[in-house]
Structure formats: C-alpha cells, structure tokens
Design an enzyme around this catalytic site. Sequence first.
Site, mmCIF file in Angstrom:
data_model
loop_
_atom_site.group_PDB
_atom_site.id
_atom_site.type_symbol
_atom_site.label_atom_id
_atom_site.label_comp_id
_atom_site.label_asym_id
_atom_site.label_seq_id
_atom_site.Cartn_x
_atom_site.Cartn_y
_atom_site.Cartn_z
ATOM 1 N N TYR A 100 0.841 -1.213 0.000
ATOM 2 C CA TYR A 100 0.000 0.000 0.000
ATOM 3 C C TYR A 100 0.866 1.250 0.000
ATOM 4 C CZ TYR A 100 -4.270 2.688 0.887
ATOM 5 O OH TYR A 100 -5.343 3.549 0.785
ATOM 6 N N TYR A 124 -5.599 5.831 -7.343
ATOM 7 C CA TYR A 124 -5.864 5.713 -5.908
ATOM 8 C C TYR A 124 -7.311 5.288 -5.728
ATOM 9 C CZ TYR A 124 -6.637 7.197 -1.041
ATOM 10 O OH TYR A 124 -6.970 7.243 0.292
#
Lengths: 305, 394
Positions: free
Chosen positions: B298, B348
């Site tokens: 991440y 994103y």
Amino acid sequence: MTESYLEELKKLVGVAGSEAVAHYPSSEAMIHHWCDAIGDANPIYTDVGAARRFGFDGVVAPPTMLQAWTMPGLKPGEPKPGGAMVEIFEKAGFTGVVATNCEQEYPRYIGAGERISSSQSLESVSDLKTTGLGEGHFVTQVWTYRSGDEVVGTMRFRMLFFRPRASEPRAPSKARRPRPAMTRDSEFFWQGVEQGKLLIQKCADCGELRHPPGPMCPQCQSLEWDAVEAAGGGTIYSFVRHHHPHIPPFEVGHPIVLVELDEGVRIVADLIGASNNIAIGQRVQVEFTKVDDDLTLPQFRILKA
Amino acid sequence: MTTDASAIRDRAAIAGIGATEFSKDSGRSELSLAVECIASALDDCGLRPADIDGMCAYSMENNPDVSIMRSLGGRELKWFSRVHYGGGAACGVVLQACAAITAGIAEVVVVYRAMNERSFQRFGAGVQNQPRLPTTESSHFSWYAPFGLLTPASWVAMCAQRYLHEFGATTEAFGHIAVADRKHAATNPAAWFYGRPITMDDHQSSRWIVEPLRLLDCCQESDGGVALVITSTERARDLKKKPAVIRAAAQGIAPGTEMMTPYYRESITDLPEMALCARQLYATAGLGPRDLDVGIVYDHFTPFVLSQLEEFGLCKRGEAGDFVAGGNIELGGGFPINTHGGQLGEAYIHGMNGIAEGVRLIRGTSANQPARAEHVLVTAGTGVPTSALILGQP
C-alpha cells in the site's frame, strides 16, 4: 449632525452642471464602427434598405451609443462632468469611487447627421452609508441628451464615493484556524490552554500520565483522573513543514512539531519563531498565543542551545 | 480458548475482478461507478447480480448496499458489513468475506470501492472544514487541526521525518519506491501514468508537499471503482476465470494504533498493526517472507512502504532503504512490488485496485507479469488500523 462637505454637496443638487456638444454630427461611419466593435448585426444600423423597410428615413444608431456622441475623449486637462462634486468628496477623504449602476431611457432612435448635446446635473446624494468597501455616499447624476431642443435620451449614473479603509493592508484571507472539537474527556485541556496552562491527564489511582486524554486509564482501568500542569519544556521528537495545499491562515512552510514533554508524554503543536534549522532533539519551551479573538493555543519555541 | 485463523486458509477465493476506467473526473455518479465495476466483476467470473448474497464495503464508501442492490438488480443479501479506517479496510473487507463464506453465512460476497475522490471529495485537501462535533473522532483531529497538521500527507510526514532521523536514510529511499511504481505504471495501459515514467531526479526536484514528502511521494487522487467477487474456493474453481485463492487474510489494531496519527507509542517508525497482520498471515498460510514472490504494498505515501517491507520480514528493521535500491523492487528484481503502478502510478482506489492486481498476478495476466507469482502479498492502508492478504494459486 450634518458634515459641512455634505451641505456643500447638497447645494449642488439640481444645479445645472457641465454641458457638452458633440464634436461631429452622428454619422453612418461611426455607427458602423460601433456595430463592428460590439458585434451587433442588426441591419437597421448599417443597411439603408433595411432601415427603410422598418420605417426609418435612413440608418439609425444603436440606442446604447447614446453616451458616445458627447464623450470628452482622452484629452487630459479638460474639466470632467461633476468636477466640483468630485473635488468636495476628495477633500473630505472620499477618495475611492466605484460605479454601481446606470439606467438609460431612449425616447427615439438617433439617426445620422444629428448634432447631439448633453447636460449633466447632480440628482441626489445619499446619507453616509457603511459598505463593504468602507463608508461613503451614493450619488446619482443625470444626463439629458438633446438633438437641437428635442430630448433624445437620459442617463442616470450612480456611483459610490467612499473612504478607503485605513491603510491596513487588506488581510490576504479571513480564514481562521480550525477550532478544536471537544468531548467531556478533552475539554479540561482546552480550558487549561485558555488559562495559559499545559495540562496533562493523570490517573488518580496509578498516577499514569496520558496524552491525548481519555476517560479510562489504560494501565489500571480507573475512571478517576485529574490533571497536572506540565512545566512546558520538551524535545522535538519529529517535525514537518506544511507546503501544499496552502491552507490559510497557515503560512506556506508552516512548521509543526511532535514534542516529547519532559514529563514523558508527546504532544503536537506548531513551532513559532522557527528558523530553517529545525532538528529532532532540539529543546523547546511552550508559549501560549492568542491566535485570534477567541482561540488561544499552546505553541513551542526552540530554546537557544 | 485460542483463536485459529487457519480456519480460513484456502477456503475462499477471489473469482472475479472488475473495474471502471481510472480518471480525474469520471463524469458520472459514484453509484454508477459502483454498479459498473460490480457488474464487470460478476461478468469476469460468469455470475449474475442475483447470485450475490453478501456484500462488504469500506465505511467511507458513499454508496449504501441497498442502492447498489436496487440498481444492480440484486436479489437477497444475507450478510453485509462495513470496515472502518479508510484504506486500512482494503484487505479487511476480503477477510470479512472469507469469514462469512467459511462460516456458511454467505456464498457469493462482493467487495468494492467506488468513488469520485478526485472530482468530488479530495482526501488530500485537509480536514479544516470538517464539522466540530463532541464525538471521539472529531475531537481526535483537534489534537492536530488547530496547529495546521491537517492533511494525510502531513500526518504521514511526521513519522517519515523520524524514520529518516533514526535510520540515517535520505529521501532517495522514498524516491526508489516512486520510481518503481511509475516504471510499472508506464507499461500498464490501465494506469493514469501509462507511458510516463519518472527518474530519481524528477523525484528529488518535485515540489514539497509536506517536508520531508515531495509531490512524487504522494499517491494520486482518482475517480474510479474496483470490485471483487469472492466465493468458496470450491465453487470458484468451476467459474469462468482462474481464481486467486485467499491463503490468508488478516486485520490488525495494535497498542497505540491511531487514525493516521500513531505518535504516542514508543516508536513511530514501525507499524505494529501491520506486524500483527504479518504474524497472522504467515501463521495462517504456513508461509514466511521467503515464500512471497511479489508484493502489492500500500503506497498512499512512499515512506510507509519501507516500514511495511520491514514488518513483513522482507528486510531487517531500518534497512528497507537499501532493500528498495538498485531495482530490487522493480520487475525483474528480487521482490517486485506494485506491478500495476501502485496508487502513485495506476490510481488511488483506496487499495482495492491493488487487490485486483494481486488476482491478475496469480492468473498470470498482469501488464507486468513477473516470472514467478506463486504467492502474492497485498497490504492495506498504513498509519491506520490495517489489513493484509496472501493470495495463492488454486
């Protein structure tokens, strides 16, 4: 109380002001230029045949040209309409001026070959008003346009003459810092800040210090607590400088520190008087700053080594 | 009684993946993005809306389950839940699905994230205008907001500065991650930054966002939606596409975990909640760091990628800066990460696009397919309560 300048102004109301006569008669050429510049394709302004079909003798001028015929042009030094009024306002400190609205009336079309004249007078002056720009007076001037003796148009032009606010630079932003939200667990901290105290929650049973505060001691689960005042000294544990997005009222590059207080707990606040040499491990001391009318915050200053 | 996370090992699989295009302005509602990506994921595995009987989403998701069911033409939902903490929910929703499927409560669970994050609600804009309420979460941000610590980048930067200090690293360590992400995005046609790689010089000369973070350390802001269809491994084997088996899934909240500001525990440069996930994953899957071939790590901001690599034991504590150098995390390196381009390069979508990439890696269909992808690690948002997965071959 009526100010003397206002009395002077009111004496001008209704008095015939400046007169102007057009330098040239109205003409097809000027009308055509105007229509090209404005982008008005109505044929009655430029095409004799079309104008005649609509019952005119020849081309007519767009009514909104009214003001154009007798405008003084860009020659410096010529008296401007309403010059006496402007002078009184300026002497009284009303140096700012903005046009607010303009109303025109057109009794008939003006054709080519008419010599237009205009006469100006002051129609009204308002009392002192408070506006977003500052305090000032609204004035209405009226122009009457004639062709020979016939009135072919009137214009009411309203302006605000105002005193620009004192030379304080206009604040770049009225944004204020975000206010803290509080719960019953945290309000003591902010109340302490208002009194210039940096309070740390302390378990009433086991003595554990904790920040940010909470209702229960994580060590002994006691719900009993009080607060001790921190001495305000500490060490920079980490720091950042905020650049983007720019969030007023914070400056670009605003420094914020995570401070380890000498009592052992950490706290975030911003750094004041910061140089470019912020470093982890530097000693800092808390100060309390009234950042605006109703917010006081703890902030840290780096201590000289 | 002890817990036995291994109960979920290999029991469920991601059978279908679906996504909208990734953009800066989708031009349509968030609900449209949601049902489009869910329909696409169903189509991917040959199931129909009426087959869905479970759904799990992020608590930040703006689309209610009922609206999705109504618009999609779903029938009966027997299990639905939400996971809090922003992108920390990414693999958490998958764990919830595994649990429901393993317990026999639901059979076909959809998890998804759909948002107009760039065109409607930019997370990067800061929390200065959030209403002040006498609630725990609202008052939490009051320890930061009045002082100007208002944005996700600023919250992470505080930990990043300390990382550089403690381990003597430079911001080039962050740069290696940005360069790798953008290198992979450059060859992924679905990525926003397709065809636009960057160099370390680009990284080092990009403007400050919050020192020590630069523009190229920050993920994009994106509009888009990604959905996964999760069902039992047994059923998944009979569906249209090759499934990615969920070897293990875990969530974690550890001592001192906070919502973006874990500043009060002994160290602020590690991620104990991710360490908790790592321990559970390895125990459940019976695997260790050497068994992992690829990582979808991440990357809302580059610095926490370093801490994650350390928490998963891929390198020692404080040594991630060296681990990411020299192309080691790029395709062809020792441990390629973020083969889709990550959230810096692809989009994103709160980590959900990373899980979809994990499935493609298992299927062998990534735009940047490494030679070996037996086991793929996928992680979720950091600096918050988090989650992670290990995906494996069926």
